[in-house]
Structure formats: C-alpha cells, structure tokens
Design an enzyme around this catalytic site. Structure first.
Site, mmCIF file in Angstrom:
data_model
loop_
_atom_site.group_PDB
_atom_site.id
_atom_site.type_symbol
_atom_site.label_atom_id
_atom_site.label_comp_id
_atom_site.label_asym_id
_atom_site.label_seq_id
_atom_site.Cartn_x
_atom_site.Cartn_y
_atom_site.Cartn_z
ATOM 1 N N ASP A 93 -6.129 22.772 119.251
ATOM 2 C CA ASP A 93 -6.369 21.989 118.043
ATOM 3 C C ASP A 93 -5.031 21.604 117.428
ATOM 4 O O ASP A 93 -3.965 21.859 118.013
ATOM 5 C CB ASP A 93 -7.275 22.738 117.060
ATOM 6 C CG ASP A 93 -6.590 23.928 116.403
ATOM 7 O OD1 ASP A 93 -5.549 24.381 116.931
ATOM 8 O OD2 ASP A 93 -7.087 24.409 115.377
ATOM 9 N N ASP A 97 -3.022 22.615 115.067
ATOM 10 C CA ASP A 97 -1.955 23.577 114.821
ATOM 11 C C ASP A 97 -1.890 24.653 115.897
ATOM 12 O O ASP A 97 -1.188 25.652 115.739
ATOM 13 C CB ASP A 97 -2.092 24.210 113.435
ATOM 14 C CG ASP A 97 -3.382 25.004 113.264
ATOM 15 O OD1 ASP A 97 -4.343 24.757 114.018
ATOM 16 O OD2 ASP A 97 -3.444 25.872 112.375
ATOM 17 N N SER A 104 -5.211 22.242 110.350
ATOM 18 C CA SER A 104 -5.777 22.624 111.641
ATOM 19 C C SER A 104 -6.420 21.436 112.360
ATOM 20 O O SER A 104 -5.750 20.461 112.671
ATOM 21 C CB SER A 104 -6.770 23.769 111.434
ATOM 22 O OG SER A 104 -7.169 24.318 112.665
ATOM 23 N N ASP A 163 -3.900 26.988 117.053
ATOM 24 C CA ASP A 163 -4.431 28.344 116.919
ATOM 25 C C ASP A 163 -5.877 28.408 117.390
ATOM 26 O O ASP A 163 -6.570 29.399 117.163
ATOM 27 C CB ASP A 163 -4.306 28.854 115.480
ATOM 28 C CG ASP A 163 -5.218 28.114 114.500
ATOM 29 O OD1 ASP A 163 -5.776 27.054 114.864
ATOM 30 O OD2 ASP A 163 -5.367 28.596 113.361
#
Length: 282
Positions: A248, A250, A56, A252
């Site tokens: 961010d 990834d 992440s 999400d």
C-alpha cells in the site's frame, strides 16, 4: 506557539490509523500532535517517540499521521483520547499544558521526536508542522525524510537502543540474499518503491521486478494492496509474474496473488501472517 492556534472545523477522531482525512481538513492536527509526541516522550523519560505522516492506502488528496511509542508500537490506547482532546480543543497550548500537568510523576525535561513522511505532495508541509509543534514544546525534533511506516517504527525502536535505519534495510537485504526468482511487486506509486529498490540493490539480486514506482502516476490510484484486495484484480500498470505482491502507499500492508489455471488467486495478509507464525512456532 502560533503553530498550535489553528483549530479543525469538525471533530477529528484518532482511529487505528491515527488521524486521517482530506489533507486540508486534518491539517490543524499536525502541529498539535507534534507537541503531544513531545509530551509523550517526556512522560517516557525522554525516550524517542515517532510521528509518521501518511494516509496509508487512502487517495492522494488525503493525509494523516500516526504516533509511535518508544518500542515501535502504535500510540498506547489510553493516549488516543488525549490526542483527540488536544487536537479538537479551542486552545491547543492550554490543552497540552493540562495534559502535561496530569502526569506529575514525569520530571523529565528532555524529549526527542522523529518525524517521517510518505511521498504525498502534502506530506512535506504537514511534517514541517509536526516538527514545529514538537519544537514549540521543547523537543529535539528530527526529520528523517521519506520512509515507509515500518521503517519509521524501526527508527524509533532502534534509536532507543542506539541504532538507525541502515541496519533495517541491511537486515531485509540479508533475508533476500539467498535469491528470489519470479517475484513482481506493485508499489502503489508510493514510498515502498524507494525502500524496495534500495533493499534489492543492497541484496545484489535481480529476481524482483518493481512496478508502479512513480509519484506522478497517482498514489494508490487503481493499484496497491487495498485496490487488489477489494477488486480482486491485477493493479493497473503491473505485469504479473509467477508470484506477485502489492504494497500500500506507506508499505505497511501487503497482499500476494497469482494466477492458477488462468484464475486470479489472492492470499491476503492475515493468511500470510498465519503462515509466518506457524513457521516460527515450528
């Protein structure tokens, strides 16, 4: 099952973001979690289960993984302890077989695991370990390549209802088709840049400017949603517009921000969610 023999040199915990840490430290978790995802699929009657390889908003040297339930939610809490048990066990295969035997009600021999990854340099190798672990325990394991975390959740849920990734991006594109002007998006030099470019192309719009979209510039390095939220400043390499957003690594997590009378003003994700829920509730 040689891929399951590697044991971490310290205890790894499965938190809200799954397993996460320095990529070299958490590496032993990946094959074992692939096997665990296979077992979860069997317990769920052969439903598709997903594994997302990402850390992440962490620095690029880190990596991790999250397991996704058949309906697109995160791994059910009761299995988080099982994940820790099998990852930290001296004998991974023995631990995994013990877990399977603790669910005698599951007689399903079929298992399907799909694996996605972000753009980190270590993600390719680690996703291959997940695939190897899942295959070692008998799963049909599929690599869906570089996807955002929300897309991996979509793929898992939709494959359990006979669909795939394209409808997700088409749905996103449809939501944008009415046109957006003056929106500038910082993609944290991560996977979100690839997805957003495709969605914008499908929507046929030109009002969205995309920044920080290169892997070689450093994932989450002085950019991205976590950086903006903590530092309360514009990310490096980003030219703000009337409205700006940061994803961010990834994709999400997202924050919006703007300048009002030359003052930086942040609208975090919790407030955005509250506005959305208020709208949906009429």
């Amino acid at each position: 099952m040689d891929c399951l023999k590697s044991t971490p040199d310290r205890f790894l915990r499965y938190g809200t973001g799954g397993f996460r840490g320095d990529a070299t430290v958490v590496e032993p978790a990946f094959a074992r979690c692939g096997a665990l995802a296979c077992l979860r699929s069997k317990v769920l009657g052969g439903s598709v289960v997903g594994v997302m390889v990402t850390a992440s908003h962490n620095p690029e040297r880190d990596n991790g993984l999250k397991i996704t339930e058949q309906d697109g939610r995160m791994l059910t809490q009761s299995w988080e302890a099982l994940a820790e048990e099998c990852v930290n066990a001296e004998d991974g295969a023995e631990s995994l077989n013990g877990i399977l035997q603790s669910f005698p009600e599951s007689q399903c021999n079929r298992a399907v695991v799909v694996v996605g990854r972000d753009t980190r340099e270590s993600s390719q190798k680690l996703s291959e370990l997940v695939l190897a672990g899942a295959s070692a325990f008998g799963a049909d394991a599929y690599d869906v390549g570089e996807v955002t975390t929300p897309e991996l959740h979509w793929i898992v849920r939709s494959r359990n209802s006979s669909s795939a990734l394209a409808p997700y991006r088409d749905a996103m594109a449809s939501a944008l088709s009415s046109g957006i002007q003056g929106l500038s998006v910082d993609c944290a030099n991560g996977i979100g840049a690839l997805a957003l470019k495709d969605i914008v192309s499908r929507a046929g719009i030109s009002g969205i400017s995309i920044f920080n979209d290169r892997k070689d510039k450093g994932l989450n390095l002085n950019c991205g949603a976590d950086y903006v939220q903590k530092e309360h400043t514009v990310p490096v390499g980003h030219i703000p517009a009337d409205r700006s957003a940061s994803l961010d690594g990834d994709a999400d997590r997202m924050v919006y921000y703007r300048f009002r009378e030359d003052q930086f003003e942040l609208v975090d994700g919790d407030k955005i969610l509250a506005f959305v829920m208020r709208h949906l509730n009429g």
